[in-house]
Design a protein around this motif. Sequence first.
Motif, short mmCIF file in Angstrom:
data_model
loop_
_atom_site.label_atom_id
_atom_site.label_comp_id
_atom_site.label_asym_id
_atom_site.label_seq_id
_atom_site.Cartn_x
_atom_site.Cartn_y
_atom_site.Cartn_z
N ALA A 20 -41.47 -18.81 27.18
CA ALA A 20 -42.17 -19.47 28.07
C ALA A 20 -42.35 -20.68 27.45
O ALA A 20 -42.47 -20.88 26.42
CB ALA A 20 -43.62 -18.55 28.46
N ASP A 21 -42.84 -21.69 28.29
CA ASP A 21 -42.92 -22.96 27.87
C ASP A 21 -44.50 -22.78 27.17
O ASP A 21 -45.26 -21.86 27.45
CB ASP A 21 -43.31 -24.16 28.89
N ASP A 67 -39.97 -21.11 33.39
CA ASP A 67 -41.01 -22.04 33.89
C ASP A 67 -39.95 -23.18 34.56
O ASP A 67 -38.91 -23.30 34.55
CB ASP A 67 -41.78 -22.69 32.73
N ASP A 68 -40.92 -24.02 35.52
CA ASP A 68 -40.14 -24.91 36.16
C ASP A 68 -39.79 -26.37 35.32
O ASP A 68 -40.31 -26.33 34.07
CB ASP A 68 -40.88 -25.14 37.38
N SER A 84 -42.69 -28.56 34.09
CA SER A 84 -43.46 -27.93 33.05
C SER A 84 -42.54 -28.09 31.67
O SER A 84 -43.09 -28.45 30.66
CB SER A 84 -43.44 -26.10 33.12
N HIS A 85 -41.19 -27.88 31.81
CA HIS A 85 -40.22 -28.37 30.68
C HIS A 85 -40.52 -29.67 30.27
O HIS A 85 -40.60 -29.76 28.95
CB HIS A 85 -38.93 -27.91 30.90
N ALA A 107 -34.23 -24.38 34.43
CA ALA A 107 -35.36 -23.66 34.83
C ALA A 107 -34.98 -22.51 35.79
O ALA A 107 -34.13 -22.62 36.72
CB ALA A 107 -36.15 -24.84 35.83
N PRO A 150 -37.28 -20.13 37.79
CA PRO A 150 -38.64 -19.60 38.30
C PRO A 150 -38.55 -18.26 38.78
O PRO A 150 -39.21 -17.41 38.64
CB PRO A 150 -39.15 -20.87 39.12
N ASP A 197 -45.23 -11.57 31.84
CA ASP A 197 -46.32 -12.51 32.00
C ASP A 197 -47.64 -11.84 32.73
O ASP A 197 -47.66 -10.71 32.92
CB ASP A 197 -45.46 -13.68 32.87
#
Length: 221
Positions: free
Chosen positions: A40-41, A73-74, A77-78, A100, A102, A119
């Motif tokens: 995850a970011d 993550d999208d 977000s990255h 990404a 998602p 998550d």
Amino acid sequence: MPGLTIGDTIPNLELDSTQGRIRIHDFVGDGYAIIFSHPADFTPVCTTEMAAMAGYAHEFEKRGVKLLGISCDDVASHKEWIKDIEAFKPGAKLTYPIMADPDRRAIRELNMVDPDEKDARGVSLPSRALHVVGPDKTVKLSFLYPACTGRNMDEVLRAVDSQLTAARHKGKVATPANWKPGDRAVIGPSVSDDEARKLFPDGFETADLPSKKGYLRFTKV
Ligand code: BEZ
């Protein structure tokens, strides 16, 4: 371990990334690529791994090996997270794309799911998986680490160097335990001594072992 493994063709998925739309086979092209996932970011180990990979990017580039990250993550977000990664390792520029995923379809197809790591909604996160993919688009080697264990980029580079060495010698050599570039390789078991003398003009050294089978032969590469 079910799912994508050594020798399989990497699925030709098309995904958004921090550098635009990427189709995996086109990205790999005629060379080698490393496709690696992170859970995850904005998480601690992942941030150190991404920063470490950014620091090694020039080494992979020198070898003609492309880097491609992926997480669930999208893209927005990255892109935000990259600012943290670069700030954590001053001077580092994250030059490789992060894809990404998602809906987590790609990580399933790429065998990058960690069923033990979920998550907040209880959905499985990506593992720290890494596939080295060759010009023929097949998986040459894979790492599979859990979220709690950050990867060692020296080992990723060493494994890539081993793979490239074996490929350069058309699979006639392999690299022994703890091998590093400059060390001698071993001659593969399918190569007879006669063939080895032709292939390796500098010769080879056979370890004298109790079985006297003569199978452990070292040569310069
Ligand atoms: C981490 O990168 O530190 C991390 C990510 C997911 C679960 C646990 C640790």
